[in-house]
Design a protein around this motif. Structure first.
Motif: not given
Lengths: 605, 284
Positions: B243-248, B24-27
């Motif tokens: 998770y926001a930072l990972k996504l960024a 899976l991706p992060i989101v």
């Protein structure tokens, strides 16, 4: 939830759009990076930042107060919703209506300012030239278009003037800030035309439109009331008159002394008669040299709201706006009496939404936006210099529903049009210059007054209370019936937050400083003045009339003049010793010893 | 497929791995989750309160209220929970909540910390799922217990002493994800503030990665720096920031799950700002 495009066949309002520019957003982000990398000097960056509407926050350069201009005071539901989201994401979850029809977001991290700007541009808003030495937000009376005494609606003129001067090269580097205010009519009770650099009142002469133009007013450490330029300035000379005035200020204004460089000082030092002649002469020069392309940029027609709003249903019984209410009246009736006015358009009413010193949360903004969308036929809001919102074109038959919707969000407080609606600048909550917490004090006054039901007392209704946290007059204390500005004094051996109290100010006369009052005695002092008024008044005399008479030395009771007033208040301003009540020597919102800290102001940077 | 490849799996849920499971991706998007549910190829974890779960939940979801996990979130106990929920090592997990993703983030991080890498956040909250008219069910779900190994991923964890040791190191960045006024009042020295309210967008618990990346760039945070997130008490808001930072695109992010509450209780130094009455700007 979102929005029909037509409501009962009425088109949605033209938003008050196209003020913001996408590229300025990007540019701001770049400049912040350069500044952080020390490739841009503090001074250069500060000038740039202010030009784009961001002040530094109190003693913290790394945070900003962003001032969103609302030209003419007109703001759409979509814009309010965007401001709500931006305040949640990047500020403190609430927004703040200023005394000059701006909406301010506090404590925005400098690195996020460009993000807020980006969001504002999406809904057509800008912070450009909201600060700095520029033409600031152009104000227009919230009554314009609905006032029975007005010659015509000034709103499109205010927006056209705002648009003409925004980013205009002729006013990018003025000696100091420049303020333009439009009124609805000469009778407007709390009009701000005579405390602006240029104040304009619509007038008609021989069937032709024009203005009465006041120049050189303004509040501050030294305040002046504006002078009438001429009996009547025809509509087609509005632009050239404003341009001529700004050009003179740009050319002759004092660029050396920051404390005396507003145009009012130039007018004062030049002498009114000489300045008046200079303006008229300059205007002739402007008119002769105005290029057609320039004139085209001043487009009043483009700003007009051309929608035909339907007639409101006639009501068999008008809501009881004028009936006497009391503290124990039902909440709705009390609110009707203190927050709603009839418009000249029969069957339509303007609802004033009471805020505390201009504060409104993001979720309240959303409720307000939806209520406007559904219950204002005009479909927009105006923000008022009293730091409230005015929602116009509400049908009498919808007022109850309007009230209920506001109540569901905690927005249905009464008192918006009364003495209870105290004005307070941001003070020590965010301003570098502030000495005292004027913001909280204004809210304390409002809370106490509503608790006591003073909003229902019609003899107090035309009195106003305005509070600034320092001698600079963002809280407009000099035009209040009872005004206060913050300072620090030694009381009983302890440094104490105090306010200088001014009495008998109004739209065309400045208040007179009477005495100093410790911050924690301000509420009690105002209540004492009310008590004295009740004992001393002649029949039919309102409190503001009584205070006026006393300050003029024409008191008819035992209090004859300002000195008499001062003696009568001597008792109430006394503090217990610091040992008995240390809290009396502290400011609101503080649990430690008072310490007057300020930093360099940026108004004139 | 090797573990190495597993790590670099693309954001799209299309690369089959062990036992035919996707990485899976992060989101995880709603569409993606619905597809996985239909294939019975995912474990959906509902971290809302038990009674909310009992009323209604996403099809096939199991219940794991955050509070229950936090009663004892020692790695051994967490592995035990995974096993009871019938989750094996490589089974994809999608976590959701109704608290703008913060509770889900804390649970997802915990799973990843004990070694269950294949964990994602549902892109939206349960309310948003419902408002879109997507499927729900009321029957509680139980699955046969599975075996799960414990492979502690220490790289994503920080504690107070780690933060103290990072002091003064410019390549280690501390992020406080509480709201602005709480941050101004007091925070761990040297921390930057990215309030959790910045991270979400309309209809999604996290913004578009490009926007999140821009927020980091604005703050001058390089994606290759080490970033430690914390918040007020149990690592929920900072979990979402994690998770926001990972996504960024941040590579090395750690969560300090015990956060400022523990930091204060330990009497560690704080930075305070008392020269402004900013709380009085609140309209409530």
């Amino acid at each position: 939830m979102k929005k029909a495009t037509m409501k009962e066949g009425i088109a949605l309002p033209k938003t008050n759009p196209r003020w913001g520019l996408e590229e300025e957003t990007e540019n701001f982000a770049q400049k912040v990076k350069l500044f952080r990398q020390r490739k841009l000097s503090d001074d250069d960056f500060r000038r740039f930042r202010l030009q784009h509407g961001a002040y530094s926050s109190r003693l913290r350069m790394d945070y900003s107060m962003m001032r969103i201009k609302i030209p003419g005071g007109e703001v759409t539901p979509e814009q309010l919703e965007k401001i709500a989201s931006l305040s949640e994401a990047f500020s403190i979850g609430s927004a703040h209506v200023s005394t000059r029809q701006n909406i301010q977001l506090h404590w925005v991290q400098l690195e996020d300012v460009s993000e807020v700007m980006r969001g504002l541009v999406e809904v057509g808003l800008t912070t450009r030239e909201a600060c700095g030495n520029t033409v600031r937000n152009v104000m227009c009376s919230p009554f314009a278009g609905t006032c029975a005494d007005e010659a015509f609606d000034a709103t499109p003129y205010s927006k056209a003037i705002a648009r003409f001067f925004l980013r205009n090269t002729m006013c990018q580097n003025l000696p100091r800030k420049f303020k333009i205010n439009f009124a609805c009519c000469e009778k407007e009770k709390h009009s701000l035309v005579r405390i602006a650099d240029i104040g304009l009142v619509p007038a008609i002469k021989d069937g032709a439109r024009g203005f009465r133009v006041y120049l050189g007013g303004g509040l501050g450490a030294a305040s002046f009331i504006g002078h009438l330029l001429e009996e009547f300035t025809p509509e087609d000379m509005l632009l050239s008159t404003c341009m001529a005035t700004i050009r003179l200020f740009d050319r002759h204004g004092n660029r050396e002394n920051m404390a005396r460089n507003r145009m009012r000082y130039l007018v004062h030092e030049t002498g009114w008669e000489k300045f008046q002649k200079m303006v008229l002469k300059e205007r002739t020069a402007v008119q002769m040299t105005l290029a057609p392309a320039t004139i085209k940029k001043f487009d009043v027609k483009a700003e007009e709201d051309t929608r035909q709003l339907p007639k409101a249903p006639r009501m068999t019984k008008l809501p009881m706006l004028n009936d006497q209410v009391t503290k124990s009246s039902p909440a709705y009736e009390r609110w009707l009496h203190t927050n709603v006015l009839a418009q000249k358009q029969e069957g339509y009413f303007t609802v004033f939404v009471t805020l505390g010193a201009g504060d409104i949360t993001a979720s309240q903004l959303r409720v307000l936006a939806n209520t406007i969308r559904e219950l204002s036929v005009e479909g927009v809001a105006r923000n008022t210099p009293q730091q409230n919102f005015a929602i116009r074109y509400v049908k009498g038959t919808d007022l109850r529903q309007f009230f209920d919707r506001l109540a569901s969000a905690g927005l249905a407080n009464p008192g918006a049009l009364t003495i209870a609606s105290a004005v307070g600048c941001s003070g020590t909550t965010s301003c570098n210059l502030a000495i005292t917490n004027s913001h909280r004090l204004a809210k304390e006054v409002q809370k106490k007054f509503l608790e006591l039901g003073l909003d229902t007392d019609d003899s107090l209704r035309d009195s106003t209370i305005k509070i600034s946290g320092c001698p600079n007059s963002c809280g407009q204390h000099e035009i209040a019936t009872i005004g206060f500005f913050g300072g620090a004094s030694r009381v009983g051996g302890a440094m104490t937050p105090t306010y200088t109290m001014l009495l008998a100010g109004n739209a065309s006369e400045l208040g007179k400083a009477v005495m100093r009052v410790p911050a924690k005695r301000v509420v009690a002092t105002i209540l004492k003045i009310i008590e004295l008024y009740k004992n001393e008044r002649s029949s039919g005399e309102t409190m503001s009339q009584w205070i006026d008479n006393v300050v003029k030395g024409q008191g008819k009771g035992t209090i004859k003049d300002a000195e008499g007033m001062k003696s009568a208040l001597e008792q109430v301003i006394q503090l217990p010793t610091p040992e008995v009540d240390p809290d009396a020597y502290r400011d609101y919102g503080s649990d430690s010893r008072f310490n007057a800290k300020t930093a360099r102001g940026e108004c004139a940077a | 497929m090797s573990k190495q490849k597993n790590r670099s799996a693309s954001k799209q849920a299309n690369s089959d791995t062990n036992q035919g499971y996707v990485q899976l991706p992060i989101v995880c998007t709603a569409d993606n989750l619905r597809m996985l549910i239909r294939k019975r190829a995912v474990r959906v974890v509902d971290v809302r309160r038990q009674e909310d779960y009992q009323k209604e939940h996403i099809p096939t979801a199991v219940s794991l209220p955050l509070a229950k996990l936090l009663q004892d979130d020692s790695p051994e106990k967490v592995v035990e929970i995974l096993e009871k929920l019938g989750i094996s090592d490589s089974m994809p997990i999608v976590v959701y909540d109704d608290t703008f993703g913060a509770l889900a983030a804390r649970v997802a991080w915990t799973f990843q910390y004990v070694g269950h890498e294949n964990t994602a956040l549902l892109e939206m909250t349960f309310s948003q799922w419902k408002s879109l008219g997507l499927e729900t069910e009321t029957k509680p779900n139980e699955f046969p217990a599975a075996n799960h190994s414990l492979r502690l991923n220490k790289e994503i964890f920080a504690d107070a002493s780690y933060i103290e040791s990072a002091k003064g190191q410019t390549d280690k960045i501390l992020i406080d994800s509480r709201e602005r006024l709480n941050f101004l009042t007091e925070h761990i020295p040297e921390a930057m503030n990215i309030p959790y309210t910045m991270l979400r967008s309309n209809g999604s618990i996290l913004r578009d990665p490009a926007e999140l990346k821009r927020f980091m760039e604005n703050r001058g945070i390089p994606v290759d720096s080490e970033i430690i997130t914390y918040c007020g008490s149990v690592g929920t808001l900072s979990g979402l920031a994690y998770y926001a930072l990972k996504l960024a695109g941040a590579k090395n992010v750690k969560l300090y799950p015990k956060s400022f509450k523990e930091w204060k209780a330990l009497g560690k130094p704080k930075e305070e700002f008392k020269d402004a009455n900013y709380w009085d700007l609140s309209a409530e």
